[in-house]
Design a protein around this motif. Sequence first.
Motif, PDB file in Angstrom:
ATOM      1  N   SER A   1       0.826  -1.210   0.000  1.00 16.20           N
ATOM      2  CA  SER A   1       0.000   0.000   0.000  1.00 16.20           C
ATOM      3  C   SER A   1       0.855   1.253   0.000  1.00 16.20           C
ATOM      4  CB  SER A   1      -0.934   0.000   1.218  1.00 16.20           C
ATOM      5  OG  SER A   1      -0.179  -0.086   2.421  1.00 16.20           O
ATOM      6  N   LYS A   2       1.999   1.226   0.699  1.00 15.72           N
ATOM      7  CA  LYS A   2       2.910   2.371   0.703  1.00 15.72           C
ATOM      8  C   LYS A   2       3.650   2.486  -0.620  1.00 15.72           C
ATOM      9  CE  LYS A   2       3.854   2.823   5.665  1.00 15.72           C
ATOM     10  NZ  LYS A   2       4.927   2.876   6.690  1.00 15.72           N
ATOM     11  N   GLU A   3       3.990   1.347  -1.194  1.00 16.80           N
ATOM     12  CA  GLU A   3       4.712   1.362  -2.457  1.00 16.80           C
ATOM     13  C   GLU A   3       3.889   2.030  -3.555  1.00 16.80           C
ATOM     14  OE1 GLU A   3       6.149  -2.034  -5.520  1.00 16.80           O
ATOM     15  OE2 GLU A   3       6.947  -2.242  -3.483  1.00 16.80           O
ATOM     16  N   LEU A   4       2.570   1.863  -3.518  1.00 21.54           N
ATOM     17  CA  LEU A   4       1.689   2.452  -4.524  1.00 21.54           C
ATOM     18  C   LEU A   4       1.700   3.980  -4.483  1.00 21.54           C
ATOM     19  CD1 LEU A   4      -1.382   0.044  -4.217  1.00 21.54           C
ATOM     20  CD2 LEU A   4       0.147   0.256  -6.192  1.00 21.54           C
ATOM     21  N   GLN A   5       2.128   4.549  -3.354  1.00 23.69           N
ATOM     22  CA  GLN A   5       2.133   6.000  -3.191  1.00 23.69           C
ATOM     23  C   GLN A   5       3.442   6.649  -3.648  1.00 23.69           C
ATOM     24  OE1 GLN A   5       1.174   6.713   0.933  1.00 23.69           O
ATOM     25  NE2 GLN A   5      -0.494   5.220   0.926  1.00 23.69           N
ATOM     26  N   ILE A   6       4.440   5.852  -4.008  1.00 23.10           N
ATOM     27  CA  ILE A   6       5.749   6.384  -4.386  1.00 23.10           C
ATOM     28  C   ILE A   6       5.672   7.064  -5.751  1.00 23.10           C
ATOM     29  CG2 ILE A   6       8.138   5.777  -4.954  1.00 23.10           C
ATOM     30  CD1 ILE A   6       7.907   3.477  -2.935  1.00 23.10           C
ATOM     31  N   GLU A   7       6.259   8.267  -5.850  1.00 23.73           N
ATOM     32  CA  GLU A   7       6.272   9.013  -7.108  1.00 23.73           C
ATOM     33  C   GLU A   7       7.679   9.278  -7.622  1.00 23.73           C
ATOM     34  OE1 GLU A   7       3.727   9.727  -8.903  1.00 23.73           O
ATOM     35  OE2 GLU A   7       2.154   9.120  -7.498  1.00 23.73           O
ATOM     36  N   ASP A   8       8.687   9.044  -6.787  1.00 19.42           N
ATOM     37  CA  ASP A   8      10.065   9.311  -7.192  1.00 19.42           C
ATOM     38  C   ASP A   8      10.484   8.336  -8.295  1.00 19.42           C
ATOM     39  OD1 ASP A   8      12.775  10.706  -6.203  1.00 19.42           O
ATOM     40  OD2 ASP A   8      13.179   8.617  -6.726  1.00 19.42           O
ATOM     41  N   GLU A   9      10.938   8.876  -9.427  1.00 19.76           N
ATOM     42  CA  GLU A   9      11.248   8.036 -10.582  1.00 19.76           C
ATOM     43  C   GLU A   9      12.410   7.074 -10.302  1.00 19.76           C
ATOM     44  OE1 GLU A   9      12.752   8.468 -15.221  1.00 19.76           O
ATOM     45  OE2 GLU A   9      11.739  10.164 -14.247  1.00 19.76           O
ATOM     46  N   GLY A  10      13.440   7.549  -9.589  1.00 14.21           N
ATOM     47  CA  GLY A  10      14.578   6.695  -9.285  1.00 14.21           C
ATOM     48  C   GLY A  10      14.202   5.508  -8.432  1.00 14.21           C
ATOM     49  N   VAL A  11      13.353   5.740  -7.440  1.00 16.37           N
ATOM     50  CA  VAL A  11      12.900   4.666  -6.563  1.00 16.37           C
ATOM     51  C   VAL A  11      12.028   3.684  -7.342  1.00 16.37           C
ATOM     52  CG1 VAL A  11      11.522   4.113  -4.518  1.00 16.37           C
ATOM     53  CG2 VAL A  11      13.059   6.090  -4.495  1.00 16.37           C
ATOM     54  N   LEU A  12      11.119   4.227  -8.161  1.00 16.71           N
ATOM     55  CA  LEU A  12      10.258   3.362  -8.975  1.00 16.71           C
ATOM     56  C   LEU A  12      11.080   2.501  -9.926  1.00 16.71           C
ATOM     57  CD1 LEU A  12       7.354   5.834  -9.847  1.00 16.71           C
ATOM     58  CD2 LEU A  12       7.230   3.865  -8.304  1.00 16.71           C
ATOM     59  N   LYS A  13      12.170   3.063 -10.458  1.00 21.46           N
ATOM     60  CA  LYS A  13      13.008   2.299 -11.384  1.00 21.46           C
ATOM     61  C   LYS A  13      13.690   1.139 -10.655  1.00 21.46           C
ATOM     62  CE  LYS A  13      14.629   1.725 -15.534  1.00 21.46           C
ATOM     63  NZ  LYS A  13      15.704   2.533 -16.115  1.00 21.46           N
ATOM     64  N   LEU A  14      14.146   1.374  -9.427  1.00 21.01           N
ATOM     65  CA  LEU A  14      14.748   0.288  -8.651  1.00 21.01           C
ATOM     66  C   LEU A  14      13.743  -0.835  -8.400  1.00 21.01           C
ATOM     67  CD1 LEU A  14      16.786   2.292  -5.964  1.00 21.01           C
ATOM     68  CD2 LEU A  14      17.733   0.922  -7.841  1.00 21.01           C
ATOM     69  N   LEU A  15      12.523  -0.465  -8.027  1.00 25.81           N
ATOM     70  CA  LEU A  15      11.480  -1.466  -7.777  1.00 25.81           C
ATOM     71  C   LEU A  15      11.106  -2.198  -9.061  1.00 25.81           C
ATOM     72  CD1 LEU A  15       9.236   0.668  -5.400  1.00 25.81           C
ATOM     73  CD2 LEU A  15      10.630  -1.306  -4.731  1.00 25.81           C
ATOM     74  N   TYR A  16      11.058  -1.450 -10.160  1.00 24.36           N
ATOM     75  CA  TYR A  16      10.729  -2.038 -11.458  1.00 24.36           C
ATOM     76  C   TYR A  16      11.784  -3.051 -11.891  1.00 24.36           C
ATOM     77  CZ  TYR A  16      11.222  -2.226 -16.557  1.00 24.36           C
ATOM     78  OH  TYR A  16      11.422  -2.650 -17.840  1.00 24.36           O
ATOM     79  N   GLU A  17      13.047  -2.717 -11.769  1.00 28.55           N
ATOM     80  CA  GLU A  17      14.111  -3.622 -12.201  1.00 28.55           C
ATOM     81  C   GLU A  17      14.074  -4.927 -11.412  1.00 28.55           C
ATOM     82  OE1 GLU A  17      15.873  -3.489 -14.712  1.00 28.55           O
ATOM     83  OE2 GLU A  17      16.160  -1.396 -15.318  1.00 28.55           O
ATOM     84  N   GLU A  18      13.776  -4.834 -10.127  1.00 23.73           N
ATOM     85  CA  GLU A  18      13.688  -6.047  -9.310  1.00 23.73           C
ATOM     86  C   GLU A  18      12.480  -6.888  -9.714  1.00 23.73           C
ATOM     87  OE1 GLU A  18      13.338  -7.464  -4.627  1.00 23.73           O
ATOM     88  OE2 GLU A  18      13.971  -5.415  -5.124  1.00 23.73           O
ATOM     89  N   ALA A  19      11.334  -6.222  -9.874  1.00 25.37           N
ATOM     90  CA  ALA A  19      10.121  -6.954 -10.274  1.00 25.37           C
ATOM     91  C   ALA A  19      10.315  -7.601 -11.643  1.00 25.37           C
ATOM     92  CB  ALA A  19       8.928  -6.003 -10.290  1.00 25.37           C
TER      93      ALA A  19
END
Length: 468
Positions: A134-152
């Motif tokens: 639920s907290k992850e869905l609120q993230i807007e920082d592109e760098g953080v989202l890219k890290l999560l995306y690469e792992e997923a």
Amino acid sequence: MEGDECSFPLESSDDLSQRGSVASSATLSRALDVLIYLFGDRTVHLSMDLSVNVQELGRSVRDFLQIPESVQDAFAFWLCSPLLELQLKPRHQPYKLCRQWQDLLYRFTKASEEDISQDEPYLQYRRNVFYPKSKELQIEDEGVLKLLYEEARNKILTDRYPCDPEHWTSLGALSLALDEGVGLDRQKLMVTIREKKLASFLPAHVVMGCGGLMSTLRGKASRQAGLEQNLLEEYRKISTSAGNSPEPTQLLHQYLSICHALPYYGCGFFVGEIDKPVQGILQRGKRKAVNVGICLEGVYVMDVKEKHVLLGLRFSELSWDHSYPEEEGDSHILWLEFDGEEDGTPVNKLLKIYSKQAELMSGFIEFCVELKSSSEGGTATERDGELSLSQSDGQDGSSERGRGRQRGKLRRQSSVVCSRVHSLNTISYVDNGKEIKRLKPKRAASFFRQATAPTYSAVQVTESLEQG
């Protein structure tokens, strides 16, 4: 994977053998050159003191990656190798754990002495298994989202996260759009896909196909052409809906939102085996390899070979315990108990998971239940409104807690993410106060703990490793 000191089993990659260990980079002085690996073939190179702990190391890495303080808990340090994965706690010192690595492998894996002697861990910065979706869905920082995306993306491509065709096609097309942009014509797309290969966009088992040695070269070519066509069509849909120049964060959010629909997204994974269903005298005693994913939502048992879920349970739907070997040669066992039916009669079912990580899995479940209960103020409420579980008054962790309480009914479908209870070799039983009887019984009370209370007696594990 496991851990109050916990670790988890790992997705290996082709270049793991080339990764230097943290321990081997230490010098006789107290200077330590640290390479921290990120998903997406990126690294962070730091020079730190030998006694540096995870909390201190985290500050340096977050500064380097410019991660906002508001989402600093989204990531954690993991000590990994092809044999074992460990999420580290803030107080852990990576160098010390590297020195203890062989002991951990002997304790929590079935690896041979030769494999253990050659194994080297590396330090990775990746998603914190205890960070709420639920907290992850609120993230807007592109760098953080890219890290999560690469792992997923890595876990989709390596089959750690099984998914259905409509999902992996959409995810592959989104990866293509993120890598190459939207609006490319068919010819350029085909060149890109063939240069990078389908394995850059689709799960490994999908690209390899299911025909095995009997597949003809013509059949393989036809299958690949079909996969390419599906990927192109999905890419066109994204280009049409997103416009000519969508923001990268928009596409990253789309990718992660699809992953969030997978119930085991963000799980910590353990390895184990379960009994195969008996199919005759010669088939008795055989087992199949499984991955066991555990997160804040529940427990998921996955078939390693078939890439689908065998059993998925929310904490409100299960009771659990673990047992130690009674004799030499016996296995550690994690027991999962859940509701089932036999010929229309409600029964209790037990699934045995054989694993040297059984104690860690039990402790991991316990920690997740406590964390979830704490975050919800002592009351866990299912999102779909099916079941509300109140906090118990018990203070001693007694197995009587929660007996007689109805657990939620399992949902079964044909999707890879849904349970296949019919394919499991389980024990159905009634409790007569002395033993388990394999019967078609009247409803029985649970033998084990249920996730109905926020307090438990802690599973004691040594100081060498930690449950995230």
